[in-house]
Each structure stands twice: as structure tokens, then as C-alpha cells.
Design a protein around this motif. Sequence first.
Motif, PDB file in Angstrom:
ATOM      1  N   ALA A   1     -11.023  25.117 -14.733  1.00  0.00           N
ATOM      2  CA  ALA A   1     -11.061  26.741 -14.490  1.00  0.00           C
ATOM      3  C   ALA A   1      -9.866  26.513 -13.297  1.00  0.00           C
ATOM      4  N   ALA A   2     -10.381  25.713 -12.143  1.00  0.00           N
ATOM      5  CA  ALA A   2      -9.254  26.044 -11.131  1.00  0.00           C
ATOM      6  C   ALA A   2      -8.237  24.765 -10.449  1.00  0.00           C
ATOM      7  N   CYS A   3      -8.235  23.673 -11.162  1.00  0.00           N
ATOM      8  CA  CYS A   3      -7.327  22.166 -11.166  1.00  0.00           C
ATOM      9  C   CYS A   3      -6.973  23.128 -12.137  1.00  0.00           C
ATOM     10  N   ARG A   4      -6.855  23.824 -13.472  1.00  0.00           N
ATOM     11  CA  ARG A   4      -5.866  23.777 -14.612  1.00  0.00           C
ATOM     12  C   ARG A   4      -4.669  24.602 -13.647  1.00  0.00           C
ATOM     13  N   ARG A   5      -5.201  25.791 -13.403  1.00  0.00           N
ATOM     14  CA  ARG A   5      -4.851  26.880 -12.871  1.00  0.00           C
ATOM     15  C   ARG A   5      -3.922  26.370 -11.502  1.00  0.00           C
ATOM     16  N   TYR A   6      -3.645  25.734 -10.084  1.00  0.00           N
ATOM     17  CA  TYR A   6      -3.099  25.299  -9.516  1.00  0.00           C
ATOM     18  C   TYR A   6      -2.611  24.043  -9.886  1.00  0.00           C
ATOM     19  N   GLY A   7      -2.446  23.621 -11.256  1.00  0.00           N
ATOM     20  CA  GLY A   7      -1.709  22.338 -11.569  1.00  0.00           C
ATOM     21  C   GLY A   7      -1.379  21.141 -11.321  1.00  0.00           C
ATOM     22  N   ALA A   8      -2.756  20.730 -10.158  1.00  0.00           N
ATOM     23  CA  ALA A   8      -2.391  19.968  -8.922  1.00  0.00           C
ATOM     24  C   ALA A   8      -2.836  18.156  -8.965  1.00  0.00           C
ATOM     25  N   LEU A   9      -2.404  17.576  -9.120  1.00  0.00           N
ATOM     26  CA  LEU A   9      -2.425  15.947  -8.873  1.00  0.00           C
ATOM     27  C   LEU A   9      -3.144  15.702  -8.397  1.00  0.00           C
ATOM     28  N   TRP A  10      -4.264  15.344  -7.883  1.00  0.00           N
ATOM     29  CA  TRP A  10      -5.541  15.715  -6.699  1.00  0.00           C
ATOM     30  C   TRP A  10      -5.333  13.473  -6.206  1.00  0.00           C
ATOM     31  N   ALA A  11      -5.271  13.625  -4.772  1.00  0.00           N
ATOM     32  CA  ALA A  11      -5.929  12.106  -3.598  1.00  0.00           C
ATOM     33  C   ALA A  11      -6.918  12.451  -2.749  1.00  0.00           C
TER      34      ALA A  11
ATOM     35  N   MET B   1       1.006  -1.103   0.055  1.00  0.00           N
ATOM     36  CA  MET B   1      -0.472  -0.076  -0.045  1.00  0.00           C
ATOM     37  C   MET B   1       0.909   1.068  -0.059  1.00  0.00           C
ATOM     38  N   THR B   2       0.582   2.316  -0.873  1.00  0.00           N
ATOM     39  CA  THR B   2       1.088   3.479  -1.018  1.00  0.00           C
ATOM     40  C   THR B   2       0.994   4.337   0.258  1.00  0.00           C
ATOM     41  N   ILE B   3       1.412   5.295   0.821  1.00  0.00           N
ATOM     42  CA  ILE B   3       1.526   5.591   1.423  1.00  0.00           C
ATOM     43  C   ILE B   3       2.447   7.212   1.421  1.00  0.00           C
ATOM     44  N   LEU B   4       0.648   8.203   0.804  1.00  0.00           N
ATOM     45  CA  LEU B   4       1.357   9.344   0.539  1.00  0.00           C
ATOM     46  C   LEU B   4       1.373  10.324   1.184  1.00  0.00           C
ATOM     47  N   THR B   5       2.420  10.928   0.937  1.00  0.00           N
ATOM     48  CA  THR B   5       3.005  12.688   2.012  1.00  0.00           C
ATOM     49  C   THR B   5       3.591  13.813   1.168  1.00  0.00           C
ATOM     50  N   GLY B   6       3.187  14.527   1.130  1.00  0.00           N
ATOM     51  CA  GLY B   6       3.878  15.826   0.781  1.00  0.00           C
ATOM     52  C   GLY B   6       3.526  17.376   2.015  1.00  0.00           C
ATOM     53  N   GLY B   7       4.166  18.068   1.114  1.00  0.00           N
ATOM     54  CA  GLY B   7       3.314  20.086   2.077  1.00  0.00           C
ATOM     55  C   GLY B   7       3.838  20.392   1.114  1.00  0.00           C
ATOM     56  N   CYS B   8       4.033  21.706   1.324  1.00  0.00           N
ATOM     57  CA  CYS B   8       3.923  23.421   0.771  1.00  0.00           C
ATOM     58  C   CYS B   8       5.353  23.611   0.465  1.00  0.00           C
ATOM     59  N   LEU B   9       5.776  24.234   0.060  1.00  0.00           N
ATOM     60  CA  LEU B   9       7.307  24.833  -0.281  1.00  0.00           C
ATOM     61  C   LEU B   9       8.062  24.968   1.494  1.00  0.00           C
ATOM     62  N   CYS B  10       7.247  25.920   1.853  1.00  0.00           N
ATOM     63  CA  CYS B  10       8.313  25.990   3.294  1.00  0.00           C
ATOM     64  C   CYS B  10       7.921  25.215   4.317  1.00  0.00           C
ATOM     65  N   GLY B  11       7.334  24.171   3.796  1.00  0.00           N
ATOM     66  CA  GLY B  11       6.920  22.876   5.349  1.00  0.00           C
ATOM     67  C   GLY B  11       6.039  23.712   6.339  1.00  0.00           C
TER      68      GLY B  11
ATOM     69  N   THR C   1       1.953  31.622   4.169  1.00  0.00           N
ATOM     70  CA  THR C   1       3.248  31.632   3.433  1.00  0.00           C
ATOM     71  C   THR C   1       4.215  31.819   2.519  1.00  0.00           C
ATOM     72  N   CYS C   2       3.624  30.741   1.590  1.00  0.00           N
ATOM     73  CA  CYS C   2       4.080  30.419   0.441  1.00  0.00           C
ATOM     74  C   CYS C   2       3.747  30.416  -0.750  1.00  0.00           C
ATOM     75  N   GLY C   3       2.142  30.118  -0.008  1.00  0.00           N
ATOM     76  CA  GLY C   3       0.727  30.243  -1.403  1.00  0.00           C
ATOM     77  C   GLY C   3       0.729  28.315  -1.960  1.00  0.00           C
ATOM     78  N   VAL C   4       1.350  27.726  -2.016  1.00  0.00           N
ATOM     79  CA  VAL C   4       1.321  26.625  -1.985  1.00  0.00           C
ATOM     80  C   VAL C   4      -0.450  25.775  -2.161  1.00  0.00           C
ATOM     81  N   THR C   5      -1.040  25.484  -2.989  1.00  0.00           N
ATOM     82  CA  THR C   5      -2.430  24.642  -2.397  1.00  0.00           C
ATOM     83  C   THR C   5      -1.416  22.945  -2.400  1.00  0.00           C
ATOM     84  N   THR C   6      -2.344  23.411  -0.974  1.00  0.00           N
ATOM     85  CA  THR C   6      -2.000  22.349  -0.527  1.00  0.00           C
ATOM     86  C   THR C   6      -3.102  20.995  -0.751  1.00  0.00           C
ATOM     87  N   HIS C   7      -4.341  21.383  -0.522  1.00  0.00           N
ATOM     88  CA  HIS C   7      -5.621  20.115  -0.964  1.00  0.00           C
ATOM     89  C   HIS C   7      -7.092  21.060  -0.731  1.00  0.00           C
TER      90      HIS C   7
END
Length: 126
Positions: free
Chosen positions: A29-39, A1-11, A77-83
Motif C-alpha cells: 500500500a505504501a510503496c505503490r503510492r510513493y511510486g518508488a524504485l527501491w535500491a 560498478m554502478t553508483i546511484l545518486t539522486g535527490g528530491c525535487l528541490c535538492g 519542503t517538496c514532499g518527495v519520498t527519498t528513502h
Amino acid sequence: MTILTGGCLCGAVTFTHAAPKKLVRCNCAACRRYGALWAHGPLDAIRIRANGPLIRYTRADLDGPEDGGLVFVSCATCGVTTHWEPATPQGDAPYMAVNGALAEPDVQAALPLRHFDGADSWSFTD
């Protein structure tokens, strides 16, 4: 089983997803601008840890969990969309999604990638 972990640029915002089945690239419109890969997953399978302020942006005009809209969450702080999370959790198993693009590349590669047409047909295109 894969466990996915991640975080924004500044942590300041990190996540763990205990059981992702796939990553989803959406072309709305939103997702393509965020460039996300949703899990996606149920709320109890995903843990978010925020050690700083968050920015929440509600898109009520998007179809989302039970058509209540989505709240896109980013690190202030860094502006990254996390979820994203449901604007109004509904049903027996409300769900959310984390941005798998913030995980390590080898973990991303271990998960199937699906393409979702959130701009028009609201269905998978593959």
C-alpha cells in the motif's frame, strides 16, 4: 560498478548508494503510492544528506527489517519520498533503501528491476 545518486525535487535531500544490485518495485500500500524504485543496501553503503527538515512516517504494520517496521522519509519542503530506514535497526547488517526513481534515467536503466509482492506473498514475483 554502478553508483546511484539522486535527490528530491528541490535538492534539499540527496543520497549516494555505493553498490546497488537492483531496483525493486513493491506493490504494498505504501510503496505503490510513493511510486518508488527501491535500491536496498547496508547502512554503511548509503549516504543521505539533508539540508532541510524531513518528514518521517512510520509504518509498524509492514513487515520490514526484522519485522520492526519501516520509516519512510520525505523532504519537508517538496514532499518527495527519498528513502526508508528501519524503525528499529537489528541484526549484524541493518539495511535501508533509497528511492532509485530519483536517479537519472540512464543510471536506473543500468540496474536490473525486480518486482516484489509486498501486498500479499512477501516474495519476488519474477
